[in-house]
Design an enzyme around this catalytic site. Sequence first.
Site, PDB file in Angstrom:
ATOM      1  N   CYS A  43     -67.686 102.308  29.184  1.00 41.14           N
ATOM      2  CA  CYS A  43     -68.099 101.340  28.157  1.00 41.14           C
ATOM      3  C   CYS A  43     -68.091  99.913  28.684  1.00 41.14           C
ATOM      4  CB  CYS A  43     -67.190 101.458  26.934  1.00 41.14           C
ATOM      5  SG  CYS A  43     -67.628 100.284  25.630  1.00 41.14           S
ATOM      6  N   CYS A  48     -71.592 100.397  27.269  1.00 39.81           N
ATOM      7  CA  CYS A  48     -71.814  99.641  26.034  1.00 39.81           C
ATOM      8  C   CYS A  48     -71.900  98.136  26.233  1.00 39.81           C
ATOM      9  CB  CYS A  48     -70.689  99.916  25.026  1.00 39.81           C
ATOM     10  SG  CYS A  48     -70.035 101.578  25.035  1.00 39.81           S
ATOM     11  N   LYS A  51     -74.777  96.875  28.624  1.00 42.27           N
ATOM     12  CA  LYS A  51     -76.030  97.243  27.960  1.00 42.27           C
ATOM     13  C   LYS A  51     -76.324  96.295  26.802  1.00 42.27           C
ATOM     14  CE  LYS A  51     -75.832 100.190  24.764  1.00 42.27           C
ATOM     15  NZ  LYS A  51     -75.509 101.442  24.045  1.00 42.27           N
ATOM     16  N   TYR A 178     -80.588 108.342  23.156  1.00 39.24           N
ATOM     17  CA  TYR A 178     -80.398 106.930  22.834  1.00 39.24           C
ATOM     18  C   TYR A 178     -80.298 106.072  24.084  1.00 39.24           C
ATOM     19  CZ  TYR A 178     -75.324 107.240  23.719  1.00 39.24           C
ATOM     20  OH  TYR A 178     -74.098 107.410  24.303  1.00 39.24           O
ATOM     21  N   GLU A 182     -82.917 103.132  24.613  1.00 33.33           N
ATOM     22  CA  GLU A 182     -82.393 101.761  24.675  1.00 33.33           C
ATOM     23  C   GLU A 182     -82.873 101.046  25.932  1.00 33.33           C
ATOM     24  OE1 GLU A 182     -78.176 102.203  22.207  1.00 33.33           O
ATOM     25  OE2 GLU A 182     -78.218 102.568  24.363  1.00 33.33           O
ATOM     26  N   HIS A 435     -78.755  87.837  -2.075  1.00 35.55           N
ATOM     27  CA  HIS A 435     -80.165  87.473  -1.896  1.00 35.55           C
ATOM     28  C   HIS A 435     -80.283  86.075  -1.283  1.00 35.55           C
ATOM     29  CE1 HIS A 435     -84.441  87.486  -2.790  1.00 35.55           C
ATOM     30  NE2 HIS A 435     -84.303  86.259  -3.247  1.00 35.55           N
ATOM     31  N   GLU A 440     -79.747  93.710   0.965  1.00 37.04           N
ATOM     32  CA  GLU A 440     -79.792  93.859  -0.489  1.00 37.04           C
ATOM     33  C   GLU A 440     -80.616  95.071  -0.905  1.00 37.04           C
ATOM     34  OE1 GLU A 440     -82.261  90.989  -2.833  1.00 37.04           O
ATOM     35  OE2 GLU A 440     -82.561  90.029  -0.873  1.00 37.04           O
TER      36      GLU A 440
END
Length: 452
Positions: A43, A48, A51, A178, A182, A435, A440
């Site tokens: 990682c 992670c 990346k 993934y 990615e 908002h 939302e």
Amino acid sequence: MTFDHDLFVIGGGSGGVRAARIAASEGKARVALAEEYRMGGTCVIRGCVPKKLMVYASEYPGLIEDARAYGWKVADGSFDWGHFRAALDKELNRLEAAYRGGLTNAGVTIHDQRARVVDAHTVELADGQRFRAKHILIATGGRPFVPHFPGSDLAVTSNEIFRMDALPSRVLVVGGGYIASEFACILNGLGVNVTQSYRSEQILRGFDDECRSHIADAMRASGIDIRLHSIVTGLRKTGTGILASFAEGHEAEYDLVLYATGRVPNSDGLGLEEAGVRLGARGEITVDDHSQTSVPSIFAVGDVTDRINLTPVAIREGHAFADTVFKGQPRQADHDLVASAVFTQPEFGTVGLSEEAARAQEPIEVYTARFRPMQTLFAGREDRVLMKLVVSQSSRKVLGCHIVGPAAGEMIQLAAIAVKMGATKEDFDRTVAVHPTMSEELVTMRTPTRRD
């Protein structure tokens, strides 16, 4: 029986480091840890963290275009890979030092070399030293897998991609998971001509079908050439690059070929089977709910167990192990409803069941919202956000929440709390919207898109 250590950890990734630190500092155990490469594991060093920093770097061309649309006078510039890599190396060195410092401050003895298991209580280092430990924890993670085929030695993996001397012009990314997706997006954002080759019918297998199709369409629109039902049969070095041959009958030349076709547990050569530790078909260490192996004194956490291969899960497993064995607080890591994010462009955040998995389980309602986000709509970009709730008809619980769009990873972390708590669709409906935000939409979807 006399022991040199209460705990010997093999592997200095996130799971191993957390277990060692908690056992030593809070459990007051005598702990040692061996790591053959760099502290921090996949990682921090080759996964992670670097990346995500590359993701940030690759997003700036779009942000520069947006800035112009918002009235800023921004000049075009070129991407300096050398500058970025130097800064990246500096940051990874800082993080590694922090991991190492945390262990040292907790009183953990660090061995910067490979270790293997000799028997239920003995660990041997590469230099021949042997130590007796009451408990042994295997936390060696996983590694990229490249299938053997003609020229496969010419391919690189995610381990090497951060160490490139220069940014290539033409890249073939092989794989549809993934990691492959990615890096296809990252390299495309950095100005590289990217082709992604995947053998199946759609990228991101295992995720919600509607979401992965949405992402694939956006990737193609950004310039990535996604080729499905595509199989590489060979690679050959030429005077100007690497020539890839495809089963479909054509060839194409690239400067770099990145294979991201899966990962396997890093259990080879550790002496585990000889010590009586049971392994699965893919080399994964078989463990119970407390991360204990078939040998009572040996435990394993993280990707080497091939449960849920995510850094936060490895950390939870390592912490639960230390609490159970060294603090007298028995507990199990919770593997249910673990949220995750895929840092493609657009970003994807998900928790719970896909529409397909939920439908196979029970009657459901599906609520979706598709819209252009305000920020890039104003700038004239064609970005599209997809938000999706999968709801049980009987219990009304939200079985799955899926978000494709900017900051999806940030949003899914908060939505995951509600899903983990068992929130119903009516709980979402009762929540007043913030908002104007993208999120939302999660609390304003009133009519099911599909019900079956």
